[in-house]
Write a protein that holds these residues in place. Structure first.
Motif, PDB file in Angstrom:
ATOM      1  N   PRO A 138       0.828  -1.198   0.018  1.00 22.68           N
ATOM      2  CA  PRO A 138       0.095   0.162  -0.094  1.00 22.68           C
ATOM      3  C   PRO A 138       0.944   1.364  -0.005  1.00 22.68           C
ATOM      4  O   PRO A 138       1.868   1.184   0.433  1.00 22.68           O
ATOM      5  CB  PRO A 138      -0.675  -0.165   1.281  1.00 22.68           C
ATOM      6  CG  PRO A 138      -0.751  -1.686   1.734  1.00 22.68           C
ATOM      7  CD  PRO A 138       0.565  -2.022   1.235  1.00 22.68           C
ATOM      8  N   LEU A 139       0.261   2.261  -0.745  1.00 22.15           N
ATOM      9  CA  LEU A 139       1.012   3.688  -0.634  1.00 22.15           C
ATOM     10  C   LEU A 139       0.905   4.329   0.957  1.00 22.15           C
ATOM     11  O   LEU A 139      -0.162   4.508   1.266  1.00 22.15           O
ATOM     12  CB  LEU A 139       0.249   4.593  -1.565  1.00 22.15           C
ATOM     13  CG  LEU A 139       1.161   5.825  -2.067  1.00 22.15           C
ATOM     14  CD1 LEU A 139       2.382   5.227  -2.635  1.00 22.15           C
ATOM     15  CD2 LEU A 139       0.463   6.540  -2.883  1.00 22.15           C
ATOM     16  N   PRO A 140       2.201   4.611   1.458  1.00 23.57           N
ATOM     17  CA  PRO A 140       2.050   5.045   2.835  1.00 23.57           C
ATOM     18  C   PRO A 140       1.406   6.567   2.711  1.00 23.57           C
ATOM     19  O   PRO A 140       1.398   7.226   1.793  1.00 23.57           O
ATOM     20  CB  PRO A 140       3.485   5.336   3.279  1.00 23.57           C
ATOM     21  CG  PRO A 140       4.192   5.123   2.019  1.00 23.57           C
ATOM     22  CD  PRO A 140       3.293   4.340   1.219  1.00 23.57           C
ATOM     23  N   ALA A 159      -2.228  -5.828 -13.851  1.00 25.30           N
ATOM     24  CA  ALA A 159      -1.703  -5.712 -12.626  1.00 25.30           C
ATOM     25  C   ALA A 159      -1.754  -4.089 -12.296  1.00 25.30           C
ATOM     26  O   ALA A 159      -2.202  -3.720 -11.082  1.00 25.30           O
ATOM     27  CB  ALA A 159      -0.434  -6.343 -12.605  1.00 25.30           C
ATOM     28  N   LEU A 160      -1.466  -3.222 -13.069  1.00 25.65           N
ATOM     29  CA  LEU A 160      -1.276  -1.944 -13.040  1.00 25.65           C
ATOM     30  C   LEU A 160      -2.778  -1.305 -12.854  1.00 25.65           C
ATOM     31  O   LEU A 160      -2.965  -0.573 -11.691  1.00 25.65           O
ATOM     32  CB  LEU A 160      -1.050  -0.969 -14.182  1.00 25.65           C
ATOM     33  CG  LEU A 160       0.543  -1.239 -14.583  1.00 25.65           C
ATOM     34  CD1 LEU A 160       0.920  -0.929 -15.865  1.00 25.65           C
ATOM     35  CD2 LEU A 160       1.462  -0.427 -13.510  1.00 25.65           C
ATOM     36  N   LEU A 161      -3.984  -1.839 -13.199  1.00 24.54           N
ATOM     37  CA  LEU A 161      -5.337  -1.347 -13.163  1.00 24.54           C
ATOM     38  C   LEU A 161      -5.817  -1.793 -11.812  1.00 24.54           C
ATOM     39  O   LEU A 161      -6.413  -1.066 -11.095  1.00 24.54           O
ATOM     40  CB  LEU A 161      -6.129  -1.847 -14.247  1.00 24.54           C
ATOM     41  CG  LEU A 161      -5.964  -1.211 -15.514  1.00 24.54           C
ATOM     42  CD1 LEU A 161      -6.897  -2.012 -16.675  1.00 24.54           C
ATOM     43  CD2 LEU A 161      -6.133   0.035 -15.645  1.00 24.54           C
ATOM     44  N   SER A 167      -5.984   2.111  -4.988  1.00 21.71           N
ATOM     45  CA  SER A 167      -5.177   2.980  -4.421  1.00 21.71           C
ATOM     46  C   SER A 167      -5.532   4.481  -4.649  1.00 21.71           C
ATOM     47  O   SER A 167      -6.038   4.949  -5.874  1.00 21.71           O
ATOM     48  CB  SER A 167      -3.790   3.236  -5.014  1.00 21.71           C
ATOM     49  OG  SER A 167      -2.882   1.850  -4.888  1.00 21.71           O
ATOM     50  N   ALA A 168      -5.913   5.140  -3.573  1.00 17.23           N
ATOM     51  CA  ALA A 168      -6.785   6.275  -3.753  1.00 17.23           C
ATOM     52  C   ALA A 168      -5.459   7.408  -3.448  1.00 17.23           C
ATOM     53  O   ALA A 168      -4.865   7.780  -2.410  1.00 17.23           O
ATOM     54  CB  ALA A 168      -7.600   6.573  -2.218  1.00 17.23           C
ATOM     55  N   VAL A 169      -5.238   7.936  -4.559  1.00 20.50           N
ATOM     56  CA  VAL A 169      -4.232   9.040  -4.906  1.00 20.50           C
ATOM     57  C   VAL A 169      -4.739  10.405  -5.573  1.00 20.50           C
ATOM     58  O   VAL A 169      -5.656  10.120  -6.535  1.00 20.50           O
ATOM     59  CB  VAL A 169      -3.258   8.683  -5.609  1.00 20.50           C
ATOM     60  CG1 VAL A 169      -2.110   9.689  -5.538  1.00 20.50           C
ATOM     61  CG2 VAL A 169      -2.613   7.446  -5.049  1.00 20.50           C
TER      62      VAL A 169
END
Length: 252
Positions: A138-140, A159-161, A167-169
């Protein structure tokens, strides 16, 4: 699609000798398709011309640039020097990374990417700073505060999708795509990036036809664009930048 246009960020090979002619050629060839150029920083652990200096060269040729800076080679004073140099050159976009294992010597271990971001925000709040992330974790929270995010190179659109779905960015996110130039390159990537998945059928295709890697990468760029999931692609054309530029100028 997002309101903003799909952007192509092309990575260029910085020189390992004091000669910028090949860099200028890459910039000139790829300018037909690239919105921005990313310049690595002593990538794969070997010395290259400063990414800030090459970013300035890109801008002198009328392009937009992102200079990569790694934490591996810097202490705090070194980072401050690089930021000061960048400000003098008018370079204002950066990708901060940990850095590959060096071929000689060791890491300074004095800076983290997070500390680099904090120092940059303090000294030059107008600079735009991006981070890189892998697909497996996960993105910290501190990375979510970056101005943009580069996702690890993958040979799988699915995999990218999947990563993007979970991932909420808020800022722009760029998917990593790299041309597979040879079977030997596939073996090196698998050894250096344990979680990278390179399909065996792609490796076989590249062994049979040296253009197969270019075809696959360009097709992946188009699929990612059509998905609407990403703001753009971080494309690594390696030495095949001429073929990539010709193909994408036709298809994008």
């Amino acid at each position: 699609m997002p309101a903003n246009p799909f952007r192509l960020v092309c990575e260029i090979e910085p020189p390992t000798r004091p000669d910028l002619r090949r860099v200028r050629h890459q910039i000139g060839v790829l300018s037909a398709v690239a919105d921005t150029f990313l310049i690595p920083d002593n990538h794969i652990g070997r010395a290259t011309v400063s990414s800030v200096a090459v970013a300035h060269e890109v801008q002198a040729m009328g392009g937009r640039s992102i200079a990569c800076l790694n934490s591996r080679d810097r202490n705090l004073l070194g980072l401050q020097r690089d930021l000061l140099t960048a400000a003098a050159y008018g370079v204002e976009q950066f990708l901060f990374v940990y850095g590959d294992k060096p071929t000689a010597g060791g890491r300074t271990s004095e800076l983290t990417v997070r500390a680099m971001i904090e120092e940059t925000r303090t000294l030059y709040p107008s600079f735009r700073v991006g981070v890189a992330t892998g697909l497996a974790r996960p993105l910290p929270g501190w990375k979510r505060a970056a101005d943009f995010t580069f996702v690890q190179v993958s040979y799988s659109v699915d995999a990218l999708l999947r990563w993007r779905d979970k991932s909420a960015v808020d800022g722009p996110v760029y998917a990593g795509v790299m041309v597979l130039a040879s079977a030997g390159m596939a073996h090196r990537l698998r050894a250096g990036i344990p979680d990278i998945d390179i399909p065996d059928d792609l490796v076989s295709a590249v062994e049979a036809d040296r253009n197969a890697g270019v075809d696959a990468a360009c097709a992946q760029v188009l699929r990612l664009r059509d998905s609407g999931a990403f703001d753009g692609v971080h494309l690594v054309p390696v030495a095949r930048y001429r073929e990539v530029a010709a193909r994408l100028e036709r298809d994008l």
